[in-house]
Motif scaffolding. Structure first.
Motif, PDB file in Angstrom:
ATOM      1  N   UNK A   1      -6.138   6.742   0.262  1.00  0.00           N
ATOM      2  CA  UNK A   1      -7.473   6.102   0.411  1.00  0.00           C
ATOM      3  C   UNK A   1      -7.496   4.692   0.231  1.00  0.00           C
ATOM      4  N   UNK A   2      -8.679   4.007   0.357  1.00  0.00           N
ATOM      5  CA  UNK A   2      -8.688   2.557   0.057  1.00  0.00           C
ATOM      6  C   UNK A   2      -7.860   2.039   1.253  1.00  0.00           C
ATOM      7  N   UNK A   3      -6.675   1.142   0.825  1.00  0.00           N
ATOM      8  CA  UNK A   3      -5.961   0.332   1.770  1.00  0.00           C
ATOM      9  C   UNK A   3      -4.668   1.515   1.982  1.00  0.00           C
ATOM     10  N   UNK A   4      -4.908   2.795   1.498  1.00  0.00           N
ATOM     11  CA  UNK A   4      -3.793   3.835   1.590  1.00  0.00           C
ATOM     12  C   UNK A   4      -3.071   3.971   0.244  1.00  0.00           C
TER      13      UNK A   4
ATOM     14  N   UNK B   1       0.665  -1.065  -0.044  1.00  0.00           N
ATOM     15  CA  UNK B   1      -0.030  -0.071  -0.133  1.00  0.00           C
ATOM     16  C   UNK B   1       0.822   1.451  -0.047  1.00  0.00           C
ATOM     17  N   UNK B   2       1.833   1.432   0.370  1.00  0.00           N
ATOM     18  CA  UNK B   2       2.936   2.691   0.752  1.00  0.00           C
ATOM     19  C   UNK B   2       3.711   2.622  -0.571  1.00  0.00           C
ATOM     20  N   UNK B   3       3.923   1.726  -1.596  1.00  0.00           N
ATOM     21  CA  UNK B   3       4.628   1.728  -2.680  1.00  0.00           C
ATOM     22  C   UNK B   3       4.264   2.784  -3.662  1.00  0.00           C
ATOM     23  N   UNK B   4       3.042   3.081  -4.147  1.00  0.00           N
ATOM     24  CA  UNK B   4       2.474   4.280  -4.821  1.00  0.00           C
ATOM     25  C   UNK B   4       2.989   5.537  -4.233  1.00  0.00           C
TER      26      UNK B   4
END
Length: 306
Positions: free
Chosen positions: A153-156, A139-142
């Motif tokens: 948002x979503x899963x981050x 989730x943090x890669x983008x």
């Protein structure tokens, strides 16, 4: 295809706000978060090789796996699969971001690997295509690819750029031992209470970012996981108390922890806060960083980089 190794720099992050919703049928929690990229970076050099491999040096290097579970290796392999490219790469990572601290170091490695291998292999993917691949890795890669300040948002992993003025000074208290993200979320669920089906970021936080006023931002730092993280690791309460005694404008847990980020007024104030927190001996390491900074970017081919 590039013949020279490619160097890429990607930032760590902190969460200025983290709002957590009730888990869905798959057990995942919807999130509303505000990321800020900070000036602790992961540098990655990708060079041609017959297969895929990784080596690591720098902060906490001995705690980073170099087998197939390594996120940078997984990123390179995903890029191979997506493009059909069969070339290999050796990835060398120089770490600044603490391991298992809620600051997205592994995600920064993955983002750097996607961008570096795209350049090394002349794959020609757009930043948007790399972001879509990044979502499959974590989730943090983008966000590590986009950087600056953004709402997740979503899963981050679904990002919207945030209007943010000025720069901010952070004191980061890093712990010896990580804090398991699944364990923190399980404790959050066990604690019960009403959870929003669709959590959202406070309008006051967004207005504070637009104003560029650190005093205003300090009023809106929040993390729904902070209380349960402190219950699991009571020493984090000592860190938050030390930051308060040191005169920080505010302090907040980053992500699922255990790193605590304390907001300072300016560079001089940050150094003062850091000195007091160090003296309190409540953290393994106390670092000073600024934000926001850009997302993953190519520094150049290695012969071009000083």
């Amino acid at each position: 295809m590039s013949t020279a190794p490619v160097a890429v720099r990607a930032p760590g992050k902190i969460n200025l706000a983290l709002r957590v919703g009730a888990p869905d049928d798959d057990g995942y929690h919807p999130l509303a978060t505000v990321f800020q990229a900070v000036s602790l970076h992961e540098d990655l050099i990708a060079d041609h090789a017959s297969g895929l491999s990784v080596t690591v040096e720098g902060r906490d290097a001995d705690r980073v796996p170099t087998d197939d579970s390594n996120l940078a290796l997984r990123a390179a392999r995903l890029l191979q699969e997506h493009t059909g490219i069969t070339d290999g790469a050796h990835l060398h990572i120089v770490k600044q971001v603490p391991v298992a601290g809620g600051m997205g170091g592994g995600s920064a490695d993955a983002a750097a690997a996607l961008l570096a291998c795209d350049q090394l292999w002349d794959a020609g993917l757009s930043r948007e295509e790399l972001i879509l691949l990044g979502r499959r890795l974590g989730a943090d890669v983008p966000f590590a690819l986009t950087g600056l300040t953004a709402v997740g948002s979503g899963r981050g992993d679904v990002l919207t750029s945030a209007m943010a003025q000025g720069g901010y000074h952070w004191v980061l208290a890093v712990q010896d031992e990580g804090l398991s993200t699944p364990r923190v979320f399980a404790a959050f669920d066990d604690a019960g209470g009403t959870r929003a089906a669709e959590p959202h970021v406070d309008d006051g936080l967004m207005a504070a970012l637009r104003s560029g006023d650190p005093h205003e931002l300090a009023r809106h730092l929040v993390n729904d996981l902070e209380d349960v993280a402190v219950d699991l690791r009571p020493e984090l309460g000592d860190v938050l108390a030390a930051a308060d005694r040191a005169g920080a404008l505010a302090a907040v847990l980053s992500g699922s922890g255990p790193t605590v980020a304390a907001l300072a007024l300016d560079e001089e104030h940050a150094e003062s806060v850091a000195a007091v927190v160090r003296e309190a001996e409540v953290a393994r390491e106390v670092l000073v960083a600024t934000g926001p900074v850009p997302g993953a970017r190519v520094l150049g081919h290695v012969h071009d980089v000083a």
